[in-house]
Design an enzyme around this catalytic site. Structure first.
Site, short mmCIF file in Angstrom:
data_model
loop_
_atom_site.label_atom_id
_atom_site.label_comp_id
_atom_site.label_asym_id
_atom_site.label_seq_id
_atom_site.Cartn_x
_atom_site.Cartn_y
_atom_site.Cartn_z
CG ASN A 1 -1.75 1.20 1.37
OD1 ASN A 1 -1.80 2.04 0.47
ND2 ASN A 1 -2.43 1.33 2.51
CE LYS B 1 -0.11 3.14 4.82
NZ LYS B 1 0.03 3.23 6.27
CG HIS C 1 -5.78 1.88 5.37
ND1 HIS C 1 -5.27 2.83 6.23
CD2 HIS C 1 -4.80 0.98 5.15
CE1 HIS C 1 -4.01 2.51 6.52
NE2 HIS C 1 -3.71 1.39 5.87
CD GLU D 1 -2.75 5.42 6.82
OE1 GLU D 1 -2.81 5.45 5.58
OE2 GLU D 1 -1.82 4.86 7.44
CD GLU E 1 -3.26 -2.43 7.41
OE1 GLU E 1 -2.12 -2.57 6.93
OE2 GLU E 1 -4.00 -1.51 7.07
N GLY F 1 3.02 2.48 10.82
CA GLY F 1 3.94 3.59 10.63
C GLY F 1 4.72 3.98 11.88
CB SER G 1 5.76 -1.42 11.97
OG SER G 1 5.36 -0.08 12.19
P1 13P Z 1 3.22 0.53 7.63
O1 13P Z 1 3.75 -0.75 7.03
O2 13P Z 1 3.89 1.76 7.09
O3 13P Z 1 3.15 0.46 9.11
O4 13P Z 1 1.68 0.66 7.11
C1 13P Z 1 0.85 -0.44 7.19
C2 13P Z 1 -0.40 -0.12 6.47
O5 13P Z 1 -1.16 0.75 6.88
C3 13P Z 1 -0.68 -0.86 5.24
O6 13P Z 1 -1.97 -0.63 4.77
#
Ligand code: 13P
Length: 262
Positions: free
Chosen positions: A9, A11, A100, A102, A174, A180, A220
């Site tokens: 992803n 983003k 997701h 976010e 997640e 992150g 992560s």
């Molecule tokens: P990170 O791997 O940057 O922690 O993000 C995970 C994520 O949100 C994948 O959709």
């Protein structure tokens, strides 16, 4: 046996050229090592780079699914700034993320919106990855399993069993506190959450769906921790954010999913 599934992803990262270069080097490396045969791999570029990334994947010969990070549930209309599922299909998208964290926590998506999107993606014939997971405060309050259960039940309301038995629906666990932050869930914690989610799917849809549904871990995940996470029996792959922006690291995560105990 469930085939492992690893998604990258991206983003709101990359630009036209770095998106192409990331796709070129990742696709070549995955294909050269035949990792695209033993693992389902998908990449989720920003909408505006779907077409160039689609063309890179096609030219590489690698088996990599083109993914979208979101979609609106209406097929068309007066929805300024939104992208519909038919538009994504038109661009070669095969799999769409819904829910997701976010989008839930920064952009205010509700469980109802996530459900509408999930149903619309599946009804269109595309694959869907439904993302769920608890915040740090919810974890500290001992609500991890309750939050996951609420998000799974709400996200899958009125979703038919066939989508699960055919593995067109994937769940990505997640934990928000792991995204992150560098604070990866321990393999044991990930396994415990995944096993609970699979048991919930069993209670909702029966054993065949529970055996078929793939549950990815996200938060992560990187080349150093992937093998241990992937070795857990209910961890069927990963949804990778930051580490998917480096082709070499992403390929190592796919390799870990292909050989979890290596
Ligand atoms: P990170 O791997 O940057 O922690 O993000 C995970 C994520 O949100 C994948 O959709």
């Amino acid at each position: 046996m469930r085939k492992p599934f690893v998604g990258g992803n991206w983003k709101m990262n990359t630009n036209f050229e770095t998106a192409r270069q990331l796709a070129i080097s990742g696709a070549k490396s995955l294909h050269d090592h035949a990792l695209d045969a033993s693992v389902d791999v998908a990449v989720f570029p920003p909408f505006v780079y779907l077409l160039p990334v689609r063309d890179v994947i096609a030219a590489s010969g690698a088996s990599i699914k083109l993914g979208a990070q979101d979609a609106h549930f209406e097929p068309q209309g007066a929805l300024t700034g939104e992208i519909s599922i038919p538009m994504l299909r038109d661009c070669g998208v095969q799999v769409v993320l819904t829910g997701h964290s976010e989008r839930r926590h920064i952009l205010g998506e509700t469980d109802e919106m996530v459900n509408a999107k999930t149903r619309a993606v599946l009804a269109s014939g595309l694959e869907c990855i439904l993302c769920i997971g608890e915040t740090l405060a919810q974890r500290q309050a001992g609500q991890t399993d309750a939050v996951n259960e609420r998000q799974v039940r709400a996200g899958l309301a009125n979703v038919e069993k066939d989508h699960l038995t055919a593995a067109r629906l994937t769940i990505a666990y997640e934990p928000v506190w792991a995204i992150g932050t560098g604070n990866t869930a321990s393999p044991a914690d990930a396994q415990s959450a995944h096993a609970r989610i699979r048991a919930l799917i069993d209670s909702m849809y029966g054993p065949q769906a529970a055996r078929a549904v793939r549950i990815q871990y996200g938060g992560s995940c990187n080349a150093a921790n992937a093998a241990q996470l992937m070795s857990q029996p209910d961890v069927d792959g990963a949804l990778v954010g930051g580490a998917s922006l480096k082709a070499g690291e992403f390929v190592e995560i796919v390799r870990a999913a292909a050989n979890p105990r290596a």
